[in-house]
Design a protein around this motif. Structure first.
Motif, PDB file in Angstrom:
ATOM      1  N   MET A   1      25.521 -50.879   3.083  1.00 50.93           N
ATOM      2  CA  MET A   1      25.473 -50.893   4.524  1.00 50.93           C
ATOM      3  C   MET A   1      24.179 -51.561   4.975  1.00 50.93           C
ATOM      4  N   PHE A   2      24.290 -52.390   5.995  1.00 47.75           N
ATOM      5  CA  PHE A   2      23.162 -53.126   6.541  1.00 47.75           C
ATOM      6  C   PHE A   2      22.485 -52.260   7.600  1.00 47.75           C
ATOM      7  N   LYS A   3      21.172 -52.048   7.483  1.00 48.17           N
ATOM      8  CA  LYS A   3      20.435 -51.197   8.423  1.00 48.17           C
ATOM      9  C   LYS A   3      19.640 -52.054   9.398  1.00 48.17           C
ATOM     10  N   THR A   4      19.938 -51.867  10.678  1.00 42.15           N
ATOM     11  CA  THR A   4      19.292 -52.635  11.732  1.00 42.15           C
ATOM     12  C   THR A   4      18.581 -51.704  12.694  1.00 42.15           C
ATOM     13  N   VAL A   5      17.341 -52.033  13.023  1.00 42.98           N
ATOM     14  CA  VAL A   5      16.642 -51.355  14.105  1.00 42.98           C
ATOM     15  C   VAL A   5      16.809 -52.245  15.331  1.00 42.98           C
ATOM     16  N   LEU A   6      17.375 -51.671  16.379  1.00 38.64           N
ATOM     17  CA  LEU A   6      17.694 -52.411  17.599  1.00 38.64           C
ATOM     18  C   LEU A   6      16.785 -51.937  18.717  1.00 38.64           C
ATOM     19  N   MET A   7      15.941 -52.835  19.230  1.00 41.22           N
ATOM     20  CA  MET A   7      15.052 -52.504  20.349  1.00 41.22           C
ATOM     21  C   MET A   7      15.682 -53.000  21.644  1.00 41.22           C
ATOM     22  N   GLU A  27      30.573 -56.968   7.453  1.00 40.88           N
ATOM     23  CA  GLU A  27      29.730 -55.992   6.767  1.00 40.88           C
ATOM     24  C   GLU A  27      29.456 -54.797   7.682  1.00 40.88           C
ATOM     25  N   LYS A  28      29.525 -53.610   7.136  1.00 37.98           N
ATOM     26  CA  LYS A  28      29.267 -52.373   7.874  1.00 37.98           C
ATOM     27  C   LYS A  28      27.781 -52.324   8.252  1.00 37.98           C
ATOM     28  N   VAL A  29      27.505 -51.940   9.501  1.00 31.25           N
ATOM     29  CA  VAL A  29      26.139 -51.921   9.998  1.00 31.25           C
ATOM     30  C   VAL A  29      25.818 -50.547  10.581  1.00 31.25           C
ATOM     31  N   SER A  30      24.594 -50.085  10.329  1.00 35.12           N
ATOM     32  CA  SER A  30      24.104 -48.882  11.000  1.00 35.12           C
ATOM     33  C   SER A  30      22.910 -49.277  11.853  1.00 35.12           C
ATOM     34  N   PHE A  31      22.823 -48.668  13.013  1.00 33.42           N
ATOM     35  CA  PHE A  31      21.762 -48.997  13.966  1.00 33.42           C
ATOM     36  C   PHE A  31      20.887 -47.791  14.231  1.00 33.42           C
ATOM     37  N   GLU A  75      20.447 -41.373  29.712  1.00 31.26           N
ATOM     38  CA  GLU A  75      21.865 -41.701  29.903  1.00 31.26           C
ATOM     39  C   GLU A  75      22.172 -43.110  29.403  1.00 31.26           C
ATOM     40  N   SER A  76      21.264 -44.028  29.641  1.00 31.02           N
ATOM     41  CA  SER A  76      21.460 -45.408  29.170  1.00 31.02           C
ATOM     42  C   SER A  76      21.478 -45.472  27.645  1.00 31.02           C
ATOM     43  N   LEU A  77      20.594 -44.723  27.014  1.00 29.68           N
ATOM     44  CA  LEU A  77      20.563 -44.684  25.557  1.00 29.68           C
ATOM     45  C   LEU A  77      21.857 -44.087  25.016  1.00 29.68           C
ATOM     46  N   GLU A  78      22.298 -42.966  25.567  1.00 29.90           N
ATOM     47  CA  GLU A  78      23.539 -42.331  25.105  1.00 29.90           C
ATOM     48  C   GLU A  78      24.743 -43.246  25.313  1.00 29.90           C
ATOM     49  N   HIS A  79      24.774 -43.922  26.445  1.00 32.88           N
ATOM     50  CA  HIS A  79      25.842 -44.894  26.718  1.00 32.88           C
ATOM     51  C   HIS A  79      25.860 -45.971  25.626  1.00 32.88           C
ATOM     52  N   SER A  80      24.698 -46.489  25.284  1.00 30.53           N
ATOM     53  CA  SER A  80      24.590 -47.548  24.271  1.00 30.53           C
ATOM     54  C   SER A  80      25.045 -47.049  22.904  1.00 30.53           C
ATOM     55  N   LEU A  81      24.633 -45.843  22.531  1.00 29.81           N
ATOM     56  CA  LEU A  81      25.026 -45.279  21.232  1.00 29.81           C
ATOM     57  C   LEU A  81      26.539 -45.070  21.162  1.00 29.81           C
ATOM     58  N   ARG A  82      27.127 -44.564  22.247  1.00 30.83           N
ATOM     59  CA  ARG A  82      28.597 -44.385  22.280  1.00 30.83           C
ATOM     60  C   ARG A  82      29.309 -45.716  22.091  1.00 30.83           C
ATOM     61  N   HIS A  83      28.840 -46.747  22.778  1.00 33.46           N
ATOM     62  CA  HIS A  83      29.474 -48.071  22.675  1.00 33.46           C
ATOM     63  C   HIS A  83      29.366 -48.634  21.254  1.00 33.46           C
ATOM     64  N   LEU A  84      28.226 -48.476  20.628  1.00 35.56           N
ATOM     65  CA  LEU A  84      28.062 -48.963  19.254  1.00 35.56           C
ATOM     66  C   LEU A  84      28.999 -48.221  18.302  1.00 35.56           C
ATOM     67  N   ARG A  86      31.823 -46.713  19.082  1.00 37.89           N
ATOM     68  CA  ARG A  86      33.198 -47.126  19.378  1.00 37.89           C
ATOM     69  C   ARG A  86      33.532 -48.463  18.726  1.00 37.89           C
ATOM     70  N   ALA A  87      32.521 -49.289  18.548  1.00 33.87           N
ATOM     71  CA  ALA A  87      32.720 -50.594  17.909  1.00 33.87           C
ATOM     72  C   ALA A  87      32.742 -50.482  16.389  1.00 33.87           C
ATOM     73  N   GLY A  88      32.592 -49.254  15.857  1.00 34.52           N
ATOM     74  CA  GLY A  88      32.686 -49.047  14.423  1.00 34.52           C
ATOM     75  C   GLY A  88      31.367 -48.968  13.684  1.00 34.52           C
ATOM     76  N   ALA A  89      30.274 -48.999  14.394  1.00 33.21           N
ATOM     77  CA  ALA A  89      28.962 -48.933  13.751  1.00 33.21           C
ATOM     78  C   ALA A  89      28.442 -47.494  13.768  1.00 33.21           C
ATOM     79  N   GLU A  90      27.602 -47.179  12.803  1.00 29.39           N
ATOM     80  CA  GLU A  90      26.849 -45.927  12.868  1.00 29.39           C
ATOM     81  C   GLU A  90      25.668 -46.181  13.784  1.00 29.39           C
TER      82      GLU A  90
END
Length: 153
Positions: A1-7, A27-31, A75-84, A86-90
């Motif tokens: 799994m590819f590990k990405t830090v997203l700022m 490739e499976k990605v975790s953020f 709320e913005s952070l939680e929204h972003s995590l939910r969207h990621l 839903r797209a299949g990423a951790e």
């Protein structure tokens, strides 16, 4: 799994999620998402960026937007995590109050991240002087740093 830090500095749009989740094809990605909303200390830089981009109407309302507090950011952070997710990423994340680059360095080290992706609106003044997150991170984290522009939607 590819590990990405997203700022990020604001909630991810659908276009943003599609962009970051398709960077590595199938490739499976975790953020690990680090969100630091732009604060009052950046008002002048944002105003200059808006003028440079021809968004004079935003300059007038810049002060109003900077009043959003921790609740909106959470709320913005939680929204972003939910969207990621839903797209299949951790995806996990946190709000960063102070020293975002120091926190980034620690997260990259602790998570053994493969890369950093900085996804923000254009900040031409900061980028010109290499004071933006991506320019500074390249000298601190020891992994590739990719700079992408967030969607306006």
């Amino acid at each position: 799994m590819f590990k990405t830090v997203l700022m990020i500095e604001k909630a991810l749009s659908d276009a943003d999620v599609e962009l970051v989740t398709t960077l590595h094809s199938d490739e499976k990605v975790s953020f690990v998402v680090l969100m630091q909303p732009r604060g009052r200390q950046d008002e002048l830089l944002r105003a200059l960026d808006d003028v440079a981009l021809g968004h004079l109407d935003k300059v007038v309302h810049e002060h109003d937007e900077s009043e959003s507090g921790p609740t909106v950011a959470s709320e913005s952070l939680e929204h972003s995590l939910r969207h990621l997710r839903r797209a299949g990423a951790e995806a996990v994340g946190e709000l960063v109050e102070d020293k975002p680059l120091e926190r980034l360095k620690a997260v990259v080290r602790d998570q053994e991240a493969d890369e950093v992706v900085v996804l923000t609106s254009p900040h031409f003044v900061e980028e010109f002087f290499h004071r933006d997150w991506a320019s500074q991170a390249r000298h601190k984290v020891g992994v590739p740093v990719l700079r992408l522009f967030a969607s306006d939607s």
